[in-house]
Design a protein around this motif. Structure first.
Motif, mmCIF file in Angstrom:
data_model
loop_
_atom_site.group_PDB
_atom_site.id
_atom_site.type_symbol
_atom_site.label_atom_id
_atom_site.label_comp_id
_atom_site.label_asym_id
_atom_site.label_seq_id
_atom_site.Cartn_x
_atom_site.Cartn_y
_atom_site.Cartn_z
ATOM 1 N N ALA B 423 10.184 -1.975 -14.266
ATOM 2 C CA ALA B 423 8.756 -2.290 -14.273
ATOM 3 C C ALA B 423 8.114 -1.772 -15.563
ATOM 4 C CB ALA B 423 8.080 -1.651 -13.071
ATOM 5 N N ASN B 424 7.361 -2.612 -16.250
ATOM 6 C CA ASN B 424 6.695 -2.165 -17.467
ATOM 7 C C ASN B 424 5.417 -1.411 -17.110
ATOM 8 O OD1 ASN B 424 4.822 -4.067 -16.735
ATOM 9 N ND2 ASN B 424 5.452 -5.558 -18.271
ATOM 10 N N TRP B 425 4.691 -0.925 -18.128
ATOM 11 C CA TRP B 425 3.531 -0.081 -17.928
ATOM 12 C C TRP B 425 2.527 -0.683 -16.951
ATOM 13 C CZ3 TRP B 425 -1.711 -0.554 -18.686
ATOM 14 C CH2 TRP B 425 -2.438 0.630 -18.628
ATOM 15 N N ARG B 427 2.844 -3.120 -14.749
ATOM 16 C CA ARG B 427 3.301 -3.322 -13.379
ATOM 17 C C ARG B 427 3.403 -1.992 -12.649
ATOM 18 N NH1 ARG B 427 8.742 -4.557 -10.863
ATOM 19 N NH2 ARG B 427 8.141 -5.321 -8.816
ATOM 20 N N ARG B 428 3.845 -0.955 -13.366
ATOM 21 C CA ARG B 428 3.918 0.368 -12.743
ATOM 22 C C ARG B 428 2.544 0.814 -12.257
ATOM 23 N NH1 ARG B 428 7.218 1.782 -17.089
ATOM 24 N NH2 ARG B 428 5.673 3.110 -18.105
ATOM 25 N N THR B 431 1.413 -1.543 -9.240
ATOM 26 C CA THR B 431 2.141 -1.534 -7.977
ATOM 27 C C THR B 431 2.409 -0.136 -7.444
ATOM 28 O OG1 THR B 431 4.232 -1.591 -9.161
ATOM 29 C CG2 THR B 431 3.332 -3.687 -8.450
ATOM 30 N N VAL B 432 2.371 0.876 -8.302
ATOM 31 C CA VAL B 432 2.698 2.216 -7.814
ATOM 32 C C VAL B 432 1.516 3.175 -7.941
ATOM 33 C CG1 VAL B 432 4.235 4.181 -8.025
ATOM 34 C CG2 VAL B 432 5.131 1.896 -8.341
#
Lengths: 343, 515
Positions: B423-425, B427-428, B431-432
């Motif tokens: 996961a790139n920056w 998406r991280r 999603t997290v």
């Protein structure tokens, strides 16, 4: 294949990694073993790309991922799976969503998740959240999540550290079987001897930021190349001896020492390779003993003041003060005498 | 990083301008005469005296209440614990309004005034302020002391009993040793609050620094005087903070191992007086204010112009508070991430800077923003945007707290795990980090929202002429002795603050600990 070349890393004034070199063949389980703080976790994080090495190079499956102190491929593009010590499951996602996280290609995503669920026997728990699972189940989710994107390399950072002692060996055996079944190239970090020796196909022993020795576990256990590696992998005795024309004399009597140079030496003997036998007028005297259930350890004192530990597989320790005869039953290793204390 | 520096600059600018205004534009002689003038010393003495009296009485009251609700087998302990926190729901200036109104000849307690032959308006000055501040701020000390008692360990008490102390002495020494730092923390909170308090002391005509700053500002001839008084107040607060830190550093908690709660004292029939005392206190802090406000409202009945007194200030307050809450959360996000993820000296400095506003009195931030906007952005002067800027500066620290806690509860490895899974920056984060931060962001928003909606002094200085929030309405009606009109906005403010108390009680886990 993994190639690690002369990796160095310094934190402040501390040289955490001081030139680490090794290669690991495809589909092999390598175990990185060493005491806490020896740099093994840092090395793992460098391989994953979460830390940058100061110098050295690193390639994974033919791709150069780090060279000359620069990460040429970012961790998210490395195709390396990492199972963290505290597992680091996403607390807000279900088991299935955790496993799915690394699968970006919607093609075959559902199928792969199903595959991983059945491989790790988690099918019935797919909609649970991580905190609703037992320790062993969480462990399997973490492995399934890391394996789902078919990484070129799987890294395990002390993966069993948070499990109960009883659960540990079951989970470990299961995981090793699973990894062999999928043919995944794996590096596992541990400070547990038993874990290292029983799981590794290729064992790497580390201390103080350096690799002491590597090879099959049995070779390393029976023929360590340094006293430090010898004691890291298990207990034993370091005896004073003298070699003359291929034969060594020490408190265990005379031992074959073919090819060793003449002169004083140190002989390393594992405790379980010392056999004792009650004998009136024998050279040793039983000084004490400890009972461990599966075996016992006796300490024997010699007239010249030397002392030796013998691990007795099923014998009981002879009475304190009784005389015994002692002999070597198994391999031993010769070292040049050092300034180190031999006690 | 850059955004964080910008936010820090924004938070610091007003203070810098205040210093420039106070020292830069006035000749040295002016500063000298200010410092040596009898009036300044008088104001300083009164501020310090009031802070000292309120701190002592609040802390003693809070400690006794904590003993009753935390250490004795008092009947209805959970209810009593909650009742002891409740006065926090009544802003001090609302409390002052209530008592001024109640003691007026037509008020609920008017009989006392006429019966004793007191002049109307006798309820004012230093001791009236001390009374009001004590009964409405003691929960600031009660909360930490009560929490400290709840997490105290019995082993220390048991150890000193086994060493030969009597039960009572063992209990007192063992417990005191463990709650000493909570008592210091609570006393410090009360002291800082009292020094910053503006509404109640002004309504009660007690000339502390905050009231004097406002009067000097209003007189419009002497804004340099207001700036100098502000600076003196800030220095006083800084001094108290430093002393507080000293005290706190000295007594470490020294806790070892897991803690088990000490057993409750069995008092037998002597526990009933404790319950009666708590009920009496609740009477003067909660029952009297609320019933008297309803009584004023009921008496005025239909004649009240609710649109003017309640509806339009309510709408203004809500929209200002919402915007201030959203902006604060947006500002607190990068600061929280910076502090939680990058442990650098610069990050620590930036965090400290965002806390500066929290320690500044509302009246000082308001005044500083008047100077700043007049100098840098005249178009913003007397606009809503400057009011919101004031709220954000004052309450940003309340937003960074929960966001930082949220980030601390999201261990770094979870983000690293997402990273190794490709996961790139962006998406991280999506999603997290963001989903895990949502609860923290919500409570950050709520804290700023509620604090902003009841903020009085900076609103008074900064709001466009002729417009009103709930707080300024209560202020204005009280000044004009229109107690009936002040009732609807005052009750609404109490309702809003009650939400804050509810979140506090819930967040501190007070309900569980009371069991």
């Amino acid at each position: 294949m993994i190639e690690v070349k002369d990796i160095r890393r310094r934190f402040g004034s501390q040289q955490v990694l001081d030139g680490v070199d090794f290669t690991l063949e495809q589909a092999t389980l390598g175990v990185l073993f060493g005491p806490s703080g020896c740099g093994k976790s840092t090395l793992l994080r460098i391989i994953a790309g979460l830390e940058t090495p100061d110098s050295g190079s690193l390639s994974i499956a033919g791709r150069r991922v780090a060279a000359d102190g620069v990460n040429t491929i970012a961790p998210e593009a490395r195709r390396v799976g990492l199972v963290f010590q505290d597992l680091a499951l996403f607390p807000h996602l279900t088991v299935a969503r955790n496993i799915e996280y690394g699968l970006r290609d919607s093609n075959g995503r559902t199928k792969r998740v199903e595959e991983m669920l059945s491989l790790t026997r988690l099918g019935h728990l797919r909609d649970r959240l991580p905190h609703q699972l037992s320790g062993g189940e969480q462990q399997r989710v973490a492995v399934a999540r890391a394996l789902a994107p078919r990484p070129d390399l799987l890294l395990l950072d002390e993966p069993f550290a948070n499990l109960d002692a009883e659960l540990r060996s079951t989970v470990r055996t299961e995981l090793v079987e699973l990894l062999k079944g999928t043919g995944t190239t794996t590096i596992m970090v541990t400070h547990d001897r038993e874990e290292a020796l029983s799981s590794a196909e290729h064992l790497l022993v580390m201390s103080d930021g350096r690799l002491l020795q590597q090879g099959p576990p049995r070779t390393l256990y029976e023929s360590p190349n340094s006293m430090e590696a010898a004691f890291l992998l298990g207990d034993g005795n370091l005896l004073k001896g003298t070699i003359t024309s291929g034969r060594a004399t020490c408190c265990l009597g005379t031992i074959e020492a073919a090819g060793q140079p003449d002169g004083p030496c140190r002989i390393f003997v594992r405790s379980e390779h010392v056999a004792i036998e009650a004998a009136d007028g024998g050279p040793g005297r039983v000084e004490g003993g400890a009972y461990y259930g599966h075996d016992s350890v006796a300490s024997i004192r010699f007239d010249d003041g030397g002392c030796i530990q013998a691990r007795l597989p099923h014998g009981r320790v002879p009475d304190r003060g009784s005389s015994v005869a002692v002999r070597l039953e198994g391999p031993c290793t010769f070292f040049a005498p050092s300034t180190e204390n031999s006690d | 990083m850059i955004s964080c520096l910008l936010i820090a600059t924004l938070a610091l600018t007003p203070l810098v301008y205040l210093i420039i205004r106070a020292l830069g534009e006035s000749e040295a002689a002016r500063v000298g005469s200010f410092l040596s003038s009898g009036r300044t010393l008088e104001h300083a003495g009164r501020s310090i005296g009031l802070a000292a009296v309120v701190t002592c009485s609040s802390t003693v009251l809070a400690f006794l209440l904590a003993l009753c609700t935390g250490a004795i087998d008092l009947p209805f302990r959970r209810t009593c614990t909650i009742l002891s926190v409740c006065p926090l729901a009544i802003p001090c200036y609302v409390g002052a309004t209530v008592y001024i109104g109640a003691f007026s000849p037509e008020g609920m307690l008017g009989g006392i005034t006429t019966g004793l032959g007191l002049r109307s308006g006798w309820f004012s000055g230093f001791w009236a302020s001390a009374f009001i501040l004590t009964i409405f701020t003691y929960p600031l000390a009660y909360l930490p002391i009560r929490a400290g008692m709840a997490s105290a360990d019995r082993s220390l008490i048991e150890a000193s009993r086994l060493l030969g102390r009597s039960n009572a002495r063992a209990w007192m020494s063992g417990m005191l040793a463990q709650v000493r730092s909570s008592i210091t923390a609570g006393a410090l909170m009360v002291a800082l609050y009292t020094l910053s308090e503006f509404g109640a002391v002004s309504m009660l005509r007690c000339d502390t620094f905050t009231r004097v700053i406002y009067l000097e500002y209003e007189s419009a001839f002497d804004r340099t005087g207001a700036a100098l008084s502000s600076l003196a107040l800030v220095l006083l607060i800084g001094f108290v903070l430093v002393i507080g830190e000293r005290f706190r550093g000295r007594n470490g908690s020294g806790k070892t191992g897991r803690s088990r709660r000490p057993a409750l004292w069995r008092l037998g029939r002597w526990r009933w007086p404790g319950l009666i005392a708590i009920l009496l206190l609740t009477g003067i802090t909660l029952v009297l204010p609320v019933t008297s406000l309803f009584a004023w409202w009921g008496r005025a009945g239909e004649t009240l112009a609710l649109a003017d007194a309640l509806v339009s200030p309510l709408l203004t307050s809500l929209s200002l508070a919402t915007i201030a809450g959203v902006v604060s959360v947006l500002f607190a996000l990068p600061v929280g991430v910076l502090v939680a993820r990058h442990h650098s000296p610069l990050a620590t400095i930036i965090e400290r800077i965002t806390h500066v506003g929290f320690g500044l009195p509302g009246i000082v931030v308001g005044l500083a923003l008047v100077f700043t906007s007049l100098r840098l952005l005249p178009i913003a002067y007397q606009s809503w945007s400057i009011v919101i800027a004031g709220y954000v500066i004052l309450f940003l620290a309340q937003a960074t707290g929960p966001i930082r806690t949220g980030l601390d509860q999201t261990p770094r490895p979870i983000e690293d795990a997402a990273r190794t899974l490709g996961a790139n920056w962006a998406r991280r984060f999506r999603t997290v980090t963001l989903p895990l931060l949502a609860p923290g962001m919500t409570s950050a928003f709520l804290l700023v929202f509620i604090s902003s909606s009841k903020e009085l002094p900076s609103t008074l200085l900064l709001a466009p002429a002729g417009t009103h929030t709930l707080a300024t309405r209560v202020w204005q009606y009280t000044e004009e002795a229109m107690y009936a009109e002040s009732a609807p906005p005052a009750l609404t403010l109490i309702a809003l603050s009650a939400c804050l108390v509810a979140t506090l009680v819930w967040r501190e886990g007070l309900l569980e600990k009371a069991r």
